[in-house]
Design an enzyme around this catalytic site. Structure first.
Site, PDB file in Angstrom:
ATOM      1  N   MET A 143      -8.390   0.623  16.910  1.00  0.00           N
ATOM      2  CA  MET A 143      -9.769   1.031  17.100  1.00  0.00           C
ATOM      3  C   MET A 143     -10.111   1.150  18.590  1.00  0.00           C
ATOM      4  O   MET A 143      -9.907   0.203  19.339  1.00  0.00           O
ATOM      5  CB  MET A 143     -10.652  -0.018  16.440  1.00  0.00           C
ATOM      6  CG  MET A 143     -12.077   0.363  16.300  1.00  0.00           C
ATOM      7  SD  MET A 143     -12.891  -0.877  15.280  1.00  0.00           S
ATOM      8  CE  MET A 143     -12.687  -2.334  16.280  1.00  0.00           C
TER       9      MET A 143
ATOM     10  N   PRO B 198      -1.657   6.863  14.713  1.00  0.00           N
ATOM     11  CA  PRO B 198      -2.985   6.368  15.088  1.00  0.00           C
ATOM     12  C   PRO B 198      -2.885   5.146  15.988  1.00  0.00           C
ATOM     13  O   PRO B 198      -1.996   4.316  15.823  1.00  0.00           O
ATOM     14  CB  PRO B 198      -3.603   5.977  13.737  1.00  0.00           C
ATOM     15  CG  PRO B 198      -2.447   5.668  12.856  1.00  0.00           C
ATOM     16  CD  PRO B 198      -1.301   6.515  13.330  1.00  0.00           C
TER      17      PRO B 198
ATOM     18  N   HIS C 120      -8.011   0.529   7.776  1.00  0.00           N
ATOM     19  CA  HIS C 120      -8.242   1.913   7.377  1.00  0.00           C
ATOM     20  C   HIS C 120      -9.520   2.450   8.007  1.00  0.00           C
ATOM     21  O   HIS C 120     -10.509   1.748   8.135  1.00  0.00           O
ATOM     22  CB  HIS C 120      -8.284   2.019   5.848  1.00  0.00           C
ATOM     23  CG  HIS C 120      -6.941   1.745   5.237  1.00  0.00           C
ATOM     24  ND1 HIS C 120      -6.760   1.478   3.907  1.00  0.00           N
ATOM     25  CD2 HIS C 120      -5.706   1.713   5.808  1.00  0.00           C
ATOM     26  CE1 HIS C 120      -5.464   1.287   3.684  1.00  0.00           C
ATOM     27  NE2 HIS C 120      -4.812   1.417   4.817  1.00  0.00           N
TER      28      HIS C 120
ATOM     29  N   GLU D 262     -11.897   8.630  11.877  1.00  0.00           N
ATOM     30  CA  GLU D 262     -12.270   8.651  13.286  1.00  0.00           C
ATOM     31  C   GLU D 262     -12.501  10.077  13.776  1.00  0.00           C
ATOM     32  O   GLU D 262     -11.728  10.969  13.455  1.00  0.00           O
ATOM     33  CB  GLU D 262     -11.133   7.993  14.093  1.00  0.00           C
ATOM     34  CG  GLU D 262     -11.517   7.491  15.461  1.00  0.00           C
ATOM     35  CD  GLU D 262     -10.496   6.477  16.007  1.00  0.00           C
ATOM     36  OE1 GLU D 262     -10.683   5.267  15.816  1.00  0.00           O
ATOM     37  OE2 GLU D 262      -9.514   6.909  16.622  1.00  0.00           O
TER      38      GLU D 262
ATOM     39  N   HIS E 258       4.507   4.227  13.341  1.00  0.00           N
ATOM     40  CA  HIS E 258       3.359   4.630  12.515  1.00  0.00           C
ATOM     41  C   HIS E 258       2.041   4.182  13.105  1.00  0.00           C
ATOM     42  O   HIS E 258       0.987   4.478  12.566  1.00  0.00           O
ATOM     43  CB  HIS E 258       3.513   4.093  11.097  1.00  0.00           C
ATOM     44  CG  HIS E 258       3.053   2.672  10.923  1.00  0.00           C
ATOM     45  ND1 HIS E 258       3.520   1.644  11.696  1.00  0.00           N
ATOM     46  CD2 HIS E 258       2.167   2.124  10.062  1.00  0.00           C
ATOM     47  CE1 HIS E 258       2.940   0.510  11.317  1.00  0.00           C
ATOM     48  NE2 HIS E 258       2.117   0.770  10.329  1.00  0.00           N
TER      49      HIS E 258
ATOM     50  N   ASP F 150       0.851  -1.192   0.000  1.00  0.00           N
ATOM     51  CA  ASP F 150       0.000   0.000   0.000  1.00  0.00           C
ATOM     52  C   ASP F 150       0.885   1.240   0.000  1.00  0.00           C
ATOM     53  O   ASP F 150       1.145   1.844   1.039  1.00  0.00           O
ATOM     54  CB  ASP F 150      -0.942  -0.011   1.198  1.00  0.00           C
ATOM     55  CG  ASP F 150      -2.068   1.000   1.031  1.00  0.00           C
ATOM     56  OD1 ASP F 150      -2.061   1.738   0.025  1.00  0.00           O
ATOM     57  OD2 ASP F 150      -2.950   1.057   1.897  1.00  0.00           O
TER      58      ASP F 150
END
Lengths: 476, 147
Positions: free
Chosen positions: A376, A373, A201, A204, A399, A93
């Site tokens: 979740m 990040p 992905h 939020e 990351h 990606d």
């Protein structure tokens, strides 16, 4: 193969394979290092050192975990003359990355409307399997996206000049050449621009939970505790994946004898002066430009959604956009000598400190914002780039949280219903196009993000600025 | 169904921290490749619930059996991304040895719009630890995909 592990100082370990010229520097707490010993992660860190033209040592970030070829969270800098380019060392990606948007709304204003907000985001942002963009590009338009990146988005009215300023590379890598991207990759990218995708992905809605560094937070545009922000995590979708697949295949075909000697075929590389290396870099840059446009269109949708819920004057200002799967030419001083390097970051964030070229004036003073990040439901962090990272990690930081549990195991351990309930108990509302997407991304399958950023901060490769906590999530 | 009646398990999923790994089995190379395609498709959707509404023809080549398998599986990733095609079953699959190796297949499936994803989206087929093994007329292929 036996690996020697030596502690250099708190948070940094040197891992070396007997007889090898280079070592791998692992940035981790003692507990994290123990976890890395359980699978092939450390061996993958060592595998990076066997590639030609490696400068200093390979690096594993605090969030590193087993991937293929390079570990996820792996950084390697190769000499521009004697080194190599490895598509797998950047990842499938290409320009997977994160951006953060700052609002002027407070938690108190958004909390009562969180369901409405998340539903509006879900309605505006296309996500999940086979999700198609609201925008269909013809061949020429897609080439423009690949060539110009955010410049294209600005011309079309999807981005402001301010957005371009607040993006790594100003949202455009100049060396991009759309003709180096195959028709197959373009066919995959044509209908996916501005879609979130699936997997980890997300988009939020978060609030500022804690401020560690008032001065830098203020310079970044944070107004205080409880400020509402929006985080977007996505990449270059099918187009980037196909570019990686295509070039791995081409390298295997043309340079098969080099690849045979590697411990893992996913380490496939082309020497820097080989035409394939040059072609790949042009294609990678084009995919990176696509990635920035992708996150920009999602931003455009998020802005629309916020206006719908909170009124037409609602603004979401871009703080910064970082790429965490990419290769860049950067200059570093090694043994008193200036060396140009192709820095491969696979699941690592560039972390330029104060004064570095390529940053707008604000960030030249402070150092660049680093967006990390969480998984979740857990916290996310904003850090600031330092000079220290230049010496230690070729200006790189973690990351994200880093997976520790397979999706397979996650599905056996967690149910989507329970995860959704747990999140609701913490006042986090989630909407996903797939139930399994929820259980597989349950917070328990990741390393503790708090530990990851703690290592980065203590070692000094990125300093803590603010902590963010989620209120609402949309996922593919 | 290629290879006739199923007597043994056709594939199994293996634990992998970040991505998805599986073994697929067959009495012939053709059967093992068919099962690999089904194993991959079942990561995202339950192929038994996908209706055979559309038929696709697949023609790919590769310099080795490994490259042939990557090209074959990559075709499904491509069809899903570009045409929204979800696999139901492999009806015909033939492999011709040579340079390059050639694979021809006819497969059935449907458009994704009518279905809900039950797992993760496969984004790429990797060559990481890919193995194609033959032992006493039994084939086993090992594949890791990026999700």
């Amino acid at each position: 193969m036996h690996l020697e592990i030596k502690k250099i100082k708190e948070g940094i370990y040197e891992v070396r394979q007997e007889g090898s010229k280079h070592s791998c520097h692992v940035f981790a707490s003692e507990a994290m290092l123990e976890k890395l010993k359980e699978d092939k992660s450390l061996q993958q860190g060592i595998n990076m050192t066997a590639m030609p033209g490696l400068l200093k040592y390979s690096v594993m970030m605090p969030d590193a975990h087993q991937g293929y070829g390079f570990p996820v969270g792996g950084v390697a800098a190769f000499d521009t003359e004697q080194g190599c380019i490895s598509p797998g060392g950047i990842g499938y990606d290409i320009n997977c990355g994160v951006r953060l948007l700052l609002s002027h709304l407070s938690k108190d204003e958004v909390m009562p409307k969180i369901k409405e907000t998340v539903n509006a985001l879900f309605a505006h942002i296309h996500c999940g399997v086979g999700s198609e963009s609201w925008l269909t590009l013809n061949k020429e338009e897609l080439n423009e996206v690949l060539q110009k990146g955010l410049q294209w988005a600005k011309e079309k009215g999807y981005a402001t000049a301010d957005d371009l300023d607040h993006c790594e590379e100003y949202g455009r890598m100049e060396q991009a050449d759309p003709s180096m991207v195959s028709d197959r990759a373009k066919a995959r990218g044509k209908n996916q621009l501005g879609t979130l995708g699936a997997g980890n992905h997300f988009c939020e809605v978060q609030y500022v939970d804690h401020i560690y560094d008032e001065e830098t937070a203020k310079a970044f545009g944070f107004t205080g505790k409880d400020q509402i922000v929006v985080m977007i995590h996505s990449g270059s979708r099918g187009l980037g994946h196909q570019v990686c697949t295509d070039y791995l295949h081409a390298i295997e075909k043309e340079l098969g004898s080099l690849i045979e000697k590697l411990p893992d075929r996913e380490l496939a590389y082309a020497p820097t002066h080989h035409p394939l290396a040059k072609k790949y870099l042009k294609a990678m840059a084009a995919a990176a430009n696509y990635g920035w446009c992708n996150r920009q269109l999602i931003t455009y949708n998020a802005r629309e959604a916020f206006k719908e819920v909170f009124g037409n004057t609602t603004e979401l200002k871009l703080l910064y956009d970082v790429a965490h799967n990419i290769c860049k030419i950067e200059e570093y001083e090694i043994n008193g000598e200036k060396r140009k390097a192709y820095v491969h970051r696979k699941g690592a964030t560039r972390a330029f400190g104060p004064g570095r070229e390529g940053l707008i004036e604000t960030f030249k003073k402070t150092g660049q914002p680093i967006l990390i990040p969480g998984s979740m439901g857990t916290a996310s962090y904003v850090l600031v780039g330092t000079d220290k990272a230049k010496e230690e990690t070729f200006s790189s930081t973690p990351h994200g949280a880093g997976r520790i549990m397979s999706r397979h195991e996650a599905n056996r351990t967690f149910t989507a219903e329970q995860v959704t309930k747990d999140l609701a108990a913490h006042n986090i509302y989630i909407k996903s196009s797939s139930w399994r997407g929820i259980s597989e991304e349950a917070p328990g399958v990741y390393k503790d993000i708090d530990d990851v950023v703690k290592v980065a901060d203590e070692v000094g490769i990125g300093k803590l600025v603010v902590r963010l906590r989620p209120l609402g999530v949309i996922k593919g | 169904m290629v290879g006739g009646r199923v007597e043994k398990k056709r594939w199994e999923y293996l634990p992998h921290t970040a991505d998805a790994a599986f073994n697929a089995y067959g009495k012939t190379l053709e059967e093992a490749y068919s099962n690999a395609a089904l194993a991959m498709a079942n990561i995202t959707f339950d192929t038994t619930t996908i209706k055979p509404q559309q038929q696709k023809e697949i023609n790919v080549t590769g310099d080795s059996t490994r490259e042939l398998l990557i090209a074959f599986l990559d075709e499904f990733v491509f069809l899903q991304d570009t045409e929204g095609f979800l696999l139901h079953e492999i009806n015909i699959l033939t492999i011709k040895k040579g340079f390059p190796w050639k694979l021809h297949a006819i497969v059935t499936g449907d458009h994704y719009k009518n279905y809900t994803m039950h797992g993760q989206l496969v984004k790429a087929v990797t060559s990481h630890e890919m193995r194609i093994e033959e032992k006493e007329h039994a084939y086993k292929v090992h594949v890791v995909v990026d999700i």
